[in-house]
Structures are given as structure tokens and as C-alpha cells.
Design an enzyme around this catalytic site. Structure first.
Site, mmCIF file in Angstrom:
data_model
loop_
_atom_site.group_PDB
_atom_site.id
_atom_site.type_symbol
_atom_site.label_atom_id
_atom_site.label_comp_id
_atom_site.label_asym_id
_atom_site.label_seq_id
_atom_site.Cartn_x
_atom_site.Cartn_y
_atom_site.Cartn_z
ATOM 1 N N HIS A 1 -10.456 -3.389 15.418
ATOM 2 C CA HIS A 1 -9.858 -2.121 15.154
ATOM 3 C C HIS A 1 -8.892 -1.855 16.413
ATOM 4 O O HIS A 1 -8.201 -0.728 16.374
ATOM 5 C CB HIS A 1 -10.946 -1.033 15.014
ATOM 6 C CG HIS A 1 -10.090 0.199 14.317
ATOM 7 N ND1 HIS A 1 -10.194 1.299 15.034
ATOM 8 C CD2 HIS A 1 -9.377 0.247 13.205
ATOM 9 C CE1 HIS A 1 -9.607 2.322 14.521
ATOM 10 N NE2 HIS A 1 -9.076 1.843 13.384
ATOM 11 N N HIS B 1 -3.003 9.690 12.948
ATOM 12 C CA HIS B 1 -3.797 8.860 13.066
ATOM 13 C C HIS B 1 -4.222 8.206 14.611
ATOM 14 O O HIS B 1 -4.877 7.443 14.801
ATOM 15 C CB HIS B 1 -3.120 7.458 12.435
ATOM 16 C CG HIS B 1 -3.684 6.216 12.166
ATOM 17 N ND1 HIS B 1 -3.646 5.001 12.951
ATOM 18 C CD2 HIS B 1 -4.688 5.826 11.470
ATOM 19 C CE1 HIS B 1 -4.401 4.082 12.626
ATOM 20 N NE2 HIS B 1 -5.012 4.746 11.591
#
Length: 612
Positions: free
Chosen positions: A270, A498
């Protein structure tokens, strides 16, 4: 206070449900952030899709694919709620809530939108019109927009920088540009083309660490003169996803791939970082955006961009070029954790540069089970150690709340003491070496259905907010912590976040004890969790962020900047990306859950959300 109730017959595996066959300290492994919300409904959990959604490129998790499908095959809002959003058979109980059989599988994966209150079931009218479904299938440089040309709000001519931009050099913390905003809110913000432009250096080679890639789009973001320079993509894709990425990269001989090892179940790669090697030196960018177009236009994203690091003299010793925050050491340790031959040359290049001007601390996560002193190398225990060693207690510390802001939520356990109010809060409330155990409030910022519905992207913005019904139903207690996404101060209230940020603020929200920007969402997979009676910590995923401490800037606290835009280079106030104090959910607000339908009100493009 209740914020909606859900029940469901089956659910995905969540963090605490996983039983690894070997729980001894080991080489790194991975978990995926599981995010789920629940509705009164019965459903089967859908496996990974066999066929691709109708898009020119399969990108990201099932939630993001749902967003792509929604944009290509929009369902228009109808005045008859019984017909609106009837894309597929839905199973519902008397409450009128329905759940599609798809579920999110990681923290980036799902995009969906929701509306304020649960839809009320109504009797279908025999005279009701059929819903309109519009499909566009042409493939262009950008994905076809069912909403017309202005859906993307095309970039104005001055969207990209033609000369050195006015940037806040104090903190080097920047937001991404957002199309459709007043120009002042993009002054001092950056687009990926700005980052890669010759204004910042003459690029020789680069590495892109990320979760999600659109290779063709990424290549086009490099300026023409650098477009054929070698670039290494560090990814975590396996099997079919890896094959798709290999296929994407095939037309570009200068693009190479490096697969990060994910040995623990449900882990993800990630981390989002650029390593940029110039003729003039070297630069690091740590950010929150995937390398896909959708992440760089109408979402709130952020980054730390390092100074230009000069090359050290040839005869420098191995410890040269270190910063007071030990950033060089920690970056080299993080890269070494990949155990990847493809990164060997980059590790050596970094050793040869002077990183002494760095004023932030690196906070990384890498997959594995750690014991002893290794427990403090990664995840939230790394954050705890740095806060313990480099901060001091504050007067009235009990009244300084903690704020966490994120775009995805994993399984927190059956009650708040299991992780959030236990080990994680202990970390977030650490200030220096003190025996005091303060118990301040925790404010969690996560968009509501209404925030998503009224956003620039409409419901498809929810594909990047992959909280699932299956996870949410198990932790209704968590929703009392939730606060709305409001960012009038940065002009980004309608650009869904985000970005992920964590901070400790003064009681009046005018000062910060510290600030962290990171890729890590609110999950044990990202931050790590204790095992074996707190003698071992298990981390599933790769994550990366930077921590700002006032002491590194010769300050006691950071003043919060009330009007961050337009940016001025000399400001000593910190530009928090959303409004403080945060606004608590009302009794009508519900957290955005991606894999349930929202058909009681249209979004900003006149559509409803029916994940399929």
C-alpha cells in the site's frame, strides 16, 4: 448514539478472524484492509470477479471496479424509488435496505456512494417508468464519461505549472490539485506532472512504489524529454493481477517491475512513494495517490516532497548525510526490508547522497511478526517510540484530542477496547517519557453518505472509500466516533479524501502537538496488532508516511493555518487539509459503505449507486 443498524447472513474474513498456520516471528507477510458495512439483508459473499468490468482497464479492488462500472453504465435516478437503481435482483427485508453480493477486499478497493437516511421500501407503481441506463463503450485517452465532457472538468490551461510554483518550503507538505476549484485553492498544490517536470530536476531514473497502476497513463505524466528514462514499479500484485500489470508494461521497454513479498495473508503493498534520481541529486516523494488518473483530479490527496538532496563528496564515510531525524537510516532500512535485488542500486545511490536537511521522521510498515526490539521498527509501535523519544508532555494534556482521518476501515474487533481504545490509542496519546496515561477524546473523520453523494465525482467517489457492510455490521460501536468530511478551508469539501492524516490538537484546535501524513488507513493490517500476550506484533501490509514534530522545526507546537490557500512560502503555520474542529455525525448521518445500494436521491450527476 446510533448511526444505522445492519445485519447480514455471511461476511468476509476480517483481521481478527484470520488464523495463520504459523504465528512465530517470520519474514514479512500481508493482509488486506477489510472494510464492510451492514444492512438488513441476506447475501452470499462474492469472490474475486471472473470477468472484467466494462472499462478499458481493470484497476484496483472490487470497489474501484464498481465505480468504473457505475461511470460506464450509470443508473439514472427515478422519482419512483422502487425502480431507481434496479440494475440487478436485490434481496431485502422489511427495512428496505438491500445488499449486492459483492464485497470489498482491501482498503483501496471499493468506491460507492450513499444517501443520508436508509431508503424506505415502497410499493412499485404499475405506471412507473423503466429506469434509464446509458452505456458508452468508446475507448479514448481517458475513460469515456457517461456524464459528458465536463464530468472531468477539463484542466484549464494554467492547471500545470510553467514556472517554479509557489510552495510552502517550511513543511514541504502539499495537497494535490483538484479540477473544478477556484484557482486560488490550487496555488501551491501539485499535480503529478508538476512533480515530474524539469522544474524540479533533470531526471535520470525513477522508482514508483504503489498499490494501483495505470502504466500507459503514468508514462504520459513524465515530460517528453524524460519519458524513456528507466522506471521501476514496485507492486504487490499476484497471479491474475500481476499478469495484467505485466501486460500493461509490455509496450514500454523502459518500465521494469519489482514484486514486493507479501507472505502474510491479506496483506497489501500500500506504500506510495517516488524515488527520483536527477543529474543534480536525488529526491523522495511520499504520497497518498495511486498511479491512476482518477486519483489525481477530483480527490483530496497529499504528499511530502523532500528537498533536492545533493551528492556527497567521494571520500565521505558511511554515516555521512544523516539528518537529526535519522531519515536516511530509516529509509535505507525500509528499502532493505523488501529483500529485492532490483532495489540494490537504489540503496547504494541513497547512501551516496546528503539527506541531512530532512526534518520529518519516516514511519513505515512492512509485513511480518516481530519480537523484542524489532517490535518498535514498524507500524504504530514505531510511531509510539518516536513520540516517546522526541516529544514532551504538555500542560492539560488530557484535553488534547487525537484526530484520525482516513479513506478505509478494517475490522476493529467486537468492542473499542480490543484495539482502537487499547494499543492504538496508547500510541496516539504518547507524549514523551511519562507514566501518565491520558484518556483524551478520539475524533475519526470519514465521509458520510451525504458527503459522497454531493461530491464532485458523485457516488463513484465511494469506490475509493471501501468500507464494507460486512465489516461495519460487526462494529456499530465505532460509528459514534465518526465526523464528517468538511474542508472549506482548503476548498476541498466536495473532493472526497483519499489522503490519510493523524494528529494531536489543542483543546481549541489552534495548535498541533504533531502531524502525520501516511498511506495507512484505520486498520490493524496497516498499523500492526499485538499477539501472544503483547510479546509479539504482527503487521500485514507495506505502508509509508512522514511524521512532523515541532521540535524538528525549533517549535513547541505547530500553529494551525486557518487559510492555507493561496500558499506562501514563508508560513510557519501548518496547513491541515480539512476544517477544525471536525463536525460530528448527526443522528441522520451514516458512514459511506460501498457495497450497498443508494437509490433514494441522485448524486451530482443525476445517478444512483447500485453496486453489481
Amino acid at each position: 448514539m446510533s448511526h444505522g443498524k445492519w445485519t447480514i447472513s455471511s461476511s468476509d474474513d476480517d483481521d481478527e478472524d484470520l488464523r495463520a498456520s504459523n504465528d512465530t516471528p517470520s519474514k514479512p507477510s500481508r493482509p488486506s484492509d477489510s472494510n464492510h458495512n451492514t444492512v438488513a439483508a441476506a447475501t452470499k459473499v462474492k469472490p474475486e470477479p471472473v470477468s472484467a468490468p466494462p472499462s478499458s482497464l481493470v484497476v484496483g479492488s472490487e470497489a474501484r471496479q464498481a465505480a468504473q462500472t457505475s461511470q460506464l453504465n450509470p443508473v439514472k435516478y427515478e422519482s419512483s424509488p422502487s425502480l431507481a437503481g434496479k440494475r440487478k435482483k436485490e434481496v431485502a427485508d422489511d427495512s428496505g435496505w438491500a445488499l449486492s453480493d459483492s464485497s470489498g477486499d482491501d482498503d483501496e478497493g471499493a468506491k460507492g456512494k450513499s444517501l443520508g437516511e436508509p431508503p424506505k421500501r415502497s410499493t412499485p407503481s404499475p405506471k412507473a417508468k423503466r429506469l434509464k441506463v446509458e452505456v458508452k463503450v468508446e475507448v479514448k485517452e481517458r475513460p469515456p464519461s457517461p456524464h459528458g465532457r465536463l464530468y472531468y472538468i477539463d484542466e484549464p490551461e494554467d492547471f500545470f505549472e510553467a514556472s517554479s510554483p509557489s510552495l510552502n518550503d517550511t513543511y514541504r507538505f502539499y495537497l494535490n490539485k483538484v479540477t473544478g476549484l477556484d484557482r486560488k485553492y490550487n496555488t501551491g498544490a501539485l499535480h503529478i506532472r508538476d512533480i515530474l517536470s524539469p522544474l524540479f530536476g533533470t531526471l535520470k531514473e525513477s522508482v514508483q512504489f504503489n498499490y494501483c497502476f495505470d502504466v500507459a497513463w503514468m508514462v504520459q505524466q513524465y515530460p517528453p524529454e524524460f519519458r524513456d528514462r528507466q522506471v521501476l514499479l514496485v507492486h504487490g500484485d499476484k497471479r491474475e493481477a500481476k499478469a495484467r500489470l505485466v501486460q500493461q508494461a509490455t509496450p514500454y521497454p523502459h518500465v521494469r517491475l519489482c514484486q514486493a513479498k507479501l507472505d502474510i495473508a491479506f496483506g497489501t503493498h500500500h506504500t506510495k512513494m517516488m524515488l527520483l534520481w536527477y543529474e543534480e541529486g536525488f529526491r523522495v516523494v511520499i504520497m497518498t495517490s495511486n498511479l491512476i488518473r482518477a486519483d489525481w483530479y477530483q480527490k483530496t490527496q497529499g504528499m511530502w516532497m523532500s528537498p533536492l538532496f545533493p551528492r556527497l563528496p567521494e571520500d565521505s564515510n558511511t554515516s555521512a548525510g544523516e539528518s537529526p531525524t535519522f531519515f536516511k537510516r530509516d529509509l535505507l532500512d525500509y528499502l532493505a526490508s523488501y529483500r529485492a535485488p532490483e532495489l540494490t542500486d537504489w540503496i547504494q545511490r541513497i547512501r551516496e547522497h546528503d539527506l541531512s536537511e530532512t526534518k520529518v521522521y519516516l514511519i513505515g510498515s512492512t509485513p511480518g511478526r516481530y519480537v523484542g526490539s524489532d517490535m518498535e521498527r514498524w507500524g504504530h509501535l514505531r510511531l509510539r517510540k518516536i513520540l516517546n523519544d522526541n516529544t514532551h508532555p504538555l500542560p492539560d494534556e488530557q484535553s488534547w484530542p487525537v484526530i484520525g482521518q482516513f479513506s478505509s476501515i478494517g475490522s476493529m474487533g467486537l468492542d473499542k477496547s480490543k484495539w482502537l481504545e487499547g494499543e492504538f490509542k496508547r500510541t496516539l496519546t504518547t507524549l514523551g517519557k511519562t507514566s501518565l496515561r491520558p484518556d483524551p477524546h478520539i475524533h475519526l473523520v470519514y465521509p458520510s453518505v451525504e458527503d459522497v453523494r454531493t461530491s464532485l465525482e458523485g457516488y463513484p467517489a465511494g469506490g475509493s472509500l471501501p468500507y464494507s457492510i460486512q465489516t461495519a455490521q460487526k462494529q456499530l460501536w465505532l460509528h459514534s466516533y465518526f465526523h464528517r468530511w468538511k474542508a472549506d478551508t482548503t476548498g476541498r469539501s466536495h473532493a472526497m479524501p483519499h489522503i490519510k492524516t493523524y494528529m494531536r490538537t489543542s483543546p481549541d484546535f489552534t495548535q498541533l502537538a504533531w502531524f502525520l501524513i501516511t498511506s495507512a488507513n484505520l486498520s490493524k493490517a496497516a498499523w500492526g496488532a499485538f499477539e501472544k500476550n503483547n510479546t509479539q506484533v504482527m503487521v500485514r501490509s507495506y505502508e509509508l508516511g512522514v511524521l512532523y514534530l515541532p521540535s524538528a522545526f525549533n517549535m513547541k507546537t505547530f500553529p494551525v493555518q486557518r487559510n492555507p490557500f493561496p500558499v506562501f512560502s514563508s508560513s510557519s503555520a501548518f496547513p491541515v487539509p480539512f476544517d477544525l474542529p471536525p463536525t460530528h455525525y448527526s443522528t441522520k448521518d451514516q458512514p459511506w459503505i460501498w457495497n450497498i445500494p443508494y437509490n433514494q436521491a441522485p448524486d451530482t450527476h443525476g445517478n444512483v449507486w447500485v453496486p453489481s
